[in-house]
Design a protein around this motif. Sequence first.
Motif, PDB file in Angstrom:
ATOM      1  N   GLN A   1       0.736  -1.286  -0.006  1.00  0.00           N
ATOM      2  CA  GLN A   1      -0.104  -0.017   0.108  1.00  0.00           C
ATOM      3  C   GLN A   1       0.794   0.992  -0.283  1.00  0.00           C
ATOM      4  O   GLN A   1       0.491   2.332  -0.535  1.00  0.00           O
ATOM      5  CB  GLN A   1      -0.965   0.035   1.154  1.00  0.00           C
ATOM      6  CG  GLN A   1      -2.068  -0.850   1.077  1.00  0.00           C
ATOM      7  CD  GLN A   1      -3.341  -0.704   2.032  1.00  0.00           C
ATOM      8  OE1 GLN A   1      -2.836  -0.494   3.419  1.00  0.00           O
ATOM      9  NE2 GLN A   1      -4.452  -0.711   1.858  1.00  0.00           N
ATOM     10  N   GLY A   2       1.894   1.264   0.785  1.00  0.00           N
ATOM     11  CA  GLY A   2       2.705   2.235   0.593  1.00  0.00           C
ATOM     12  C   GLY A   2       3.279   2.743  -0.628  1.00  0.00           C
ATOM     13  O   GLY A   2       3.346   3.861  -0.853  1.00  0.00           O
ATOM     14  N   ALA A   3       3.802   1.758  -1.313  1.00  0.00           N
ATOM     15  CA  ALA A   3       4.108   2.146  -2.728  1.00  0.00           C
ATOM     16  C   ALA A   3       3.176   2.571  -3.714  1.00  0.00           C
ATOM     17  O   ALA A   3       3.043   3.541  -4.408  1.00  0.00           O
ATOM     18  CB  ALA A   3       4.821   0.900  -3.307  1.00  0.00           C
TER      19      ALA A   3
ATOM     20  N   VAL B   1       4.921 -11.474  -1.687  1.00  0.00           N
ATOM     21  CA  VAL B   1       4.322 -11.054  -2.709  1.00  0.00           C
ATOM     22  C   VAL B   1       4.086  -9.537  -2.558  1.00  0.00           C
ATOM     23  O   VAL B   1       4.889  -8.693  -3.327  1.00  0.00           O
ATOM     24  CB  VAL B   1       2.926 -11.617  -3.093  1.00  0.00           C
ATOM     25  CG1 VAL B   1       2.480 -10.667  -4.330  1.00  0.00           C
ATOM     26  CG2 VAL B   1       2.948 -12.936  -3.723  1.00  0.00           C
ATOM     27  N   THR B   2       3.460  -9.102  -1.589  1.00  0.00           N
ATOM     28  CA  THR B   2       3.617  -7.559  -1.486  1.00  0.00           C
ATOM     29  C   THR B   2       4.818  -6.858  -0.961  1.00  0.00           C
ATOM     30  O   THR B   2       4.820  -5.566  -1.285  1.00  0.00           O
ATOM     31  CB  THR B   2       2.246  -7.327  -0.471  1.00  0.00           C
ATOM     32  OG1 THR B   2       2.471  -8.020   0.735  1.00  0.00           O
ATOM     33  CG2 THR B   2       0.747  -7.597  -0.816  1.00  0.00           C
ATOM     34  N   LEU B   3       5.700  -7.534  -0.277  1.00  0.00           N
ATOM     35  CA  LEU B   3       6.959  -7.041  -0.077  1.00  0.00           C
ATOM     36  C   LEU B   3       7.525  -6.636  -1.448  1.00  0.00           C
ATOM     37  O   LEU B   3       8.117  -5.375  -1.630  1.00  0.00           O
ATOM     38  CB  LEU B   3       7.673  -8.048   0.790  1.00  0.00           C
ATOM     39  CG  LEU B   3       9.048  -7.280   1.544  1.00  0.00           C
ATOM     40  CD1 LEU B   3       8.622  -6.077   2.420  1.00  0.00           C
ATOM     41  CD2 LEU B   3       9.673  -8.452   2.273  1.00  0.00           C
ATOM     42  N   VAL B   4       7.570  -7.722  -2.294  1.00  0.00           N
ATOM     43  CA  VAL B   4       8.259  -7.399  -3.492  1.00  0.00           C
ATOM     44  C   VAL B   4       7.577  -6.261  -4.340  1.00  0.00           C
ATOM     45  O   VAL B   4       8.102  -5.425  -4.946  1.00  0.00           O
ATOM     46  CB  VAL B   4       8.196  -8.649  -4.382  1.00  0.00           C
ATOM     47  CG1 VAL B   4       8.784  -8.328  -5.805  1.00  0.00           C
ATOM     48  CG2 VAL B   4       8.922  -9.763  -3.770  1.00  0.00           C
ATOM     49  N   SER B   5       6.057  -6.207  -4.283  1.00  0.00           N
ATOM     50  CA  SER B   5       5.488  -5.144  -5.023  1.00  0.00           C
ATOM     51  C   SER B   5       5.698  -3.797  -4.215  1.00  0.00           C
ATOM     52  O   SER B   5       5.948  -2.876  -4.948  1.00  0.00           O
ATOM     53  CB  SER B   5       3.960  -5.434  -4.619  1.00  0.00           C
ATOM     54  OG  SER B   5       3.482  -6.355  -5.084  1.00  0.00           O
ATOM     55  N   LEU B   6       5.916  -3.981  -2.976  1.00  0.00           N
ATOM     56  CA  LEU B   6       6.231  -2.736  -2.315  1.00  0.00           C
ATOM     57  C   LEU B   6       7.780  -2.117  -2.903  1.00  0.00           C
ATOM     58  O   LEU B   6       7.647  -0.707  -3.186  1.00  0.00           O
ATOM     59  CB  LEU B   6       6.499  -2.787  -0.936  1.00  0.00           C
ATOM     60  CG  LEU B   6       7.017  -1.700   0.106  1.00  0.00           C
ATOM     61  CD1 LEU B   6       5.942  -0.653   0.071  1.00  0.00           C
ATOM     62  CD2 LEU B   6       7.438  -2.240   1.504  1.00  0.00           C
TER      63      LEU B   6
ATOM     64  N   VAL C   1      -7.198  -5.878  -4.849  1.00  0.00           N
ATOM     65  CA  VAL C   1      -7.532  -4.816  -5.712  1.00  0.00           C
ATOM     66  C   VAL C   1      -8.168  -3.676  -4.978  1.00  0.00           C
ATOM     67  O   VAL C   1      -7.898  -2.391  -5.151  1.00  0.00           O
ATOM     68  CB  VAL C   1      -8.500  -5.232  -6.854  1.00  0.00           C
ATOM     69  CG1 VAL C   1      -9.076  -3.916  -7.561  1.00  0.00           C
ATOM     70  CG2 VAL C   1      -7.990  -6.132  -7.822  1.00  0.00           C
ATOM     71  N   LEU C   2      -9.052  -4.131  -3.955  1.00  0.00           N
ATOM     72  CA  LEU C   2      -9.680  -3.147  -3.177  1.00  0.00           C
ATOM     73  C   LEU C   2      -8.769  -2.420  -2.184  1.00  0.00           C
ATOM     74  O   LEU C   2      -8.636  -1.230  -2.051  1.00  0.00           O
ATOM     75  CB  LEU C   2     -10.764  -3.784  -2.368  1.00  0.00           C
ATOM     76  CG  LEU C   2     -11.486  -2.871  -1.376  1.00  0.00           C
ATOM     77  CD1 LEU C   2     -12.551  -1.912  -2.416  1.00  0.00           C
ATOM     78  CD2 LEU C   2     -12.242  -3.883  -0.458  1.00  0.00           C
ATOM     79  N   SER C   3      -7.770  -3.378  -1.819  1.00  0.00           N
ATOM     80  CA  SER C   3      -7.020  -2.542  -0.753  1.00  0.00           C
ATOM     81  C   SER C   3      -6.004  -1.512  -1.740  1.00  0.00           C
ATOM     82  O   SER C   3      -5.656  -0.412  -1.124  1.00  0.00           O
ATOM     83  CB  SER C   3      -5.903  -3.653  -0.422  1.00  0.00           C
ATOM     84  OG  SER C   3      -4.834  -3.284   0.221  1.00  0.00           O
ATOM     85  N   ALA C   4      -5.408  -1.964  -3.027  1.00  0.00           N
ATOM     86  CA  ALA C   4      -4.885  -0.819  -3.817  1.00  0.00           C
ATOM     87  C   ALA C   4      -5.689   0.322  -3.995  1.00  0.00           C
ATOM     88  O   ALA C   4      -5.226   1.426  -3.899  1.00  0.00           O
ATOM     89  CB  ALA C   4      -4.397  -1.658  -4.989  1.00  0.00           C
TER      90      ALA C   4
END
Lengths: 325, 508, 372
Positions: C80-82, C157-162, C268-271
């Motif tokens: 979410q931060g990214a 997964v979300t760490l990598v996205s971050l 998707v909602l979270s993003a």
Amino acid sequence: MSRDALLDIVVRNGAVLVLLLIVLAFGVLTPGFLVPESLGNVVKQASFIGIAAVGMVFVLLTAGIDLSVGSVMYLAPLVAGLLMREAGVDVGVALLACVATGAALGAVNALLIVGLRVIPFIVTLATLFVFRGFGTWLSQSQAVDFPDAVRGFGLGAVLGVPLPILVFALVALLAHVVLRHTAFGRQVTAFGNDPLAARKAGLPVRRIEAAVYVISGASAALAGFVLIAQIGRLDAGFGEGREFDVIAAAVLGGASLFGGVGGAGSAVLGALIIQTVKAGLVFSGVNLYLQPLLQGGVILLAVFLDGLRQSRLRLLRRRVIRPRA
Amino acid sequence: MTPLLRFESLGKDWFGVPALRDLTLDVPEGAVLGVIGENGAGKSTLMNMIGGVTPPSQGRMLWRGEPYAPLSAADAKARGIAFIHQELNLFTNLSVAENLFLDAFPRRRGLLRPLIDRRAMREAARAVLGRLNLDLSPEREVGTLSPGERQLVEIARALHRDAALLILDEPTTSLTPRETERLFAALDGLRAEGRTVIYISHILGDVRRLASRVAVLRDGRLVGEGAVEEFDVPRMIRTMIGRDLAQVYPTRSAPPRAAPVLEVAHLSAPGTVEDVSLTVREGEILGLFGLMGSGRSELARLLMGLDPASRGEVRLGGRPLLGGPRARVRQGLAFVTENRREEGLMMDASIRDNLTLPALERFRRGLALDREALADTAQALREAVRLKAQDLGRQPVRALSGGNQQKVVIGKWLPTAPRLLILDEPTRGVDVGARSEIYAICDRLAADGAGLLVISSELDELMGLCDRILVMSRGEVVAAFDREEFEERRIVAAAFRQAEDAAPGAAA
Amino acid sequence: MTALAAPSRPPRPSPLARALLSDWFVLWLSVLLFVGLLPVLPTLGTPANLANLLSNAWPLLVVALGQTFVMTIGGIDLSQGAVIGLTSTLGAALAATAADPDVLSKAPIWGVLIGEQGGILAGQVAAAILATLIAAALVGLVNGALVAWLDMPPFMVTLVSLITVGAFAIWLTQSENIRNLPDAYIRLGQGEIVSIYIGPKDEPQIPRRQVHDLVTWAAVIAVSAAVLLHLLLERTAFGRQVVAVGANRRAAEIAGVPVRRVIVLVFVLSALCAALGAVLYSARLEAGRPTLGEGTFLLDVIGATVIGGTSLFGGKGKVLWTVFGVLFFVLLGNTLNLMNLSTFHIDMVKGGVILLAALLDVGRTRLQRRLG
């Protein structure tokens, strides 16, 4: 060769293949990269992440995770630096103090994870902030200069081998011996494979789980010291975000997030891969801000392969009631 | 001579319900005791007590004449008891030798004390493996071994610990005939060494071959015991079954219809199910009987789309049944699994949430859910399944008794009006009162035209409820019986693959 | 055979247990904190401070709402931060009314999305925001797909996205901020709808009138989002399915719940929530910043959600809880600030609070099980 067997080989030796691929790619795209000098540099810079990755491998073997290593890399050398500045201790004692501090910080993690049974991810996420906060309070957000003796230590070489590489090699070797040739090492590996069976088999599971976090803390501290010894100065933001590099190195090198897989070799290979990618990107003049993107892609690949391997393992473990005669 | 192990009026209760009652038995030293009984007869409970996993509620155990009351598995191990479970406790990423010596590695001398003496370990491992005639390299990773080899390594582990008593629970389920022979040779060797073995198995022929004594459990009691020569297979079967039926089964409201609702043709999945073909008609209740490990639950999972099949075709109402569980539920399939806690219920969610889950999408009113309709439906279901619960909206399902929980699991499917309902062990852990209510639900569903596939290990349940019974063994359908042909002895014999009187029933 | 009879009547919950499990626990905690510290920090209660506090709370609330959904299915969204950084940058770039070539000419977006005259959607705030929502949704889609189909652990997964998305955002502008946002955009973050004036009533021309914005656009957006998402979670089939997947994924799958689709939609909602939060944040800052959302922001979002009562184990989550959690966290940060602690001290305390929240989570879960 059957498709299964081929897949098996790829999954098992993925790390080495990736490294070879990357070195080749950069060697082709940017001539001048494959000179011994630049490669030697890569190894030297890889040592920093590699030493911490060795400790991380221990944690990953138990299917845990340690997000606080970046902060430990800062706080532990800070303590050592302050001791040198205020109490005038010499380099050797400072180094010991640094590693001891790292171990103590790791013990804090261990206490919360094993004692209070909070999941490792949350604990180490919290200590990531707590440790750094403590550190910046200690240093008043000021950089700390290390005495020249330390720089001599950091930039020194033995028999032409730069010190960081030496330390890395020693740590990796020690870890390899421990993981493969001591009861503790084998038990750590067993625990990650099947924690329930480990408990049933009477292994000291709490001690094992606690020990790996202490090891991770100590190795992160050592890694920080080795790097700062080369620079001579500890800035307030040192180590921020590095935990990700360390974890990525371990996973890229073959350790599994799900536990039970990995060894000292994983740390070595992974650190080399990460550093080669970084150096290669810099060398080929890729946009500075594009580099983390590509690195992220490489790490995603590693995690993806790990997940693939895990699903295959799960398939194989399913109960068979009609064995092939 | 004092027996190695003696049980005196041993008993075990689970929440007031007895699993084992008044067991008095001697296990002589050096004997190979075969313990047999149907599923749920109390065998595992007994073994768990010996192995220190669970304490007895009544009575006591004596080891070589001394009171024996282990507080943990480690205590039992210390006594010299090696318990080899069906689920092996080997570490697949370690070598054979390392698995054998995991808690007691041989060390190097002097300064190198922390290090494992690999050579000594290898030799010791080879010695132990040799006693079982296992021609394996001790350096091999256990993950690369076949199930049979792993089984033997597990036994080697027990041997190496010099166990005085070995307990083997269904050891040959995953073994090839050759591996089974090797196991038996090893056990013969153990017997020659004077060790004591307790051997639990469904394969009566094997028990006859291996055992010196036989103990038969039924409904938590010891109902037969003696030297193996006194027990031929028919006598074994007779002693195992033959209880008086205390259940009440509903007289069927409507006969099965002619149209088939489920047609399975040559369904196979390597390692589990082999060439299974069957048909369920509308309004028919088909029973699937078999011993543990016969492939029934695996078949159910294949039908539900949870596991992939390698061959074969499944049709529901004439249309091919494809895809994952969601697609199959849409087509009219419903599945009540055998473990409601892990796969059937959201334990901490309310009863209402559980009851309305499969049919959620039918309660849509525009964008939102019709909450009133949901609540009404939950109430209606409560009455339909005679659920004993107070506040459907607040009480978590965890607070209900096993029987009521099971009713929730079954009840939640009712609003979806399934065409075929698969029930796996629907009355396991359910009290008698709830059982007859569950049978009534099944009957009503069938009367409304649904087909039911009931998997159960309790034969009288199937005999009371079903129109036909299929018997599975080792992943295949081995016999079929129409209602007129129901005879307990013959069906059980078929499950044990002892076809005394041949000629199974009409085509499945 | 282990036949389980009905368990005996569950023990009556003690008042303490009831308090701990109550929906309003964290609200009480916040009130206690406020009341307890007020005598020590009198400025805590001033309208200026309260308005400031609220304005901090709104963006955090919006983002935490998205995190609530992800945690309810038993996952976590570190990216979410990214996403905030990315959408802040994109939105600003598209909507900017002018741009300085000296600053941005080297950026990849120069000439493509933004030029000297501003962004390609200069002044069109709604369109720009829509574009950023789409970008965010794409990130959430990738996250969700990897978790749902490849079974990869959400945190990894979300760490990598971050890291990757954050790096992407920085690359887009070569780490520069984007200014010259249109007024409409800025008003979203700062504009007041209702404000009160405090000061002597009949004094003309007070050099500094004290204007306190109580109801701002940001507040309206945040509260509407909260209400909408509450309804989504409690009153729609999708919301119930989200809870089911978190409570027992296998049971949900067997019951016919479209598990994979639910997982993807949740991410998707979270993003999307992160993107909305970014709009509110950047509007306040009057600039689009690729590094927005970096640092301890993650700590705030996760901490607020967990302490509110949403369980890390999944299956339990309520918008109301997150509202209280956000309130508590913002209040905590505010009081620590007023006490003049350095940012690092504050981070330490927050880290400690997260730990406490996790412990509380474990404790609550165990308590609930025992009381049935």
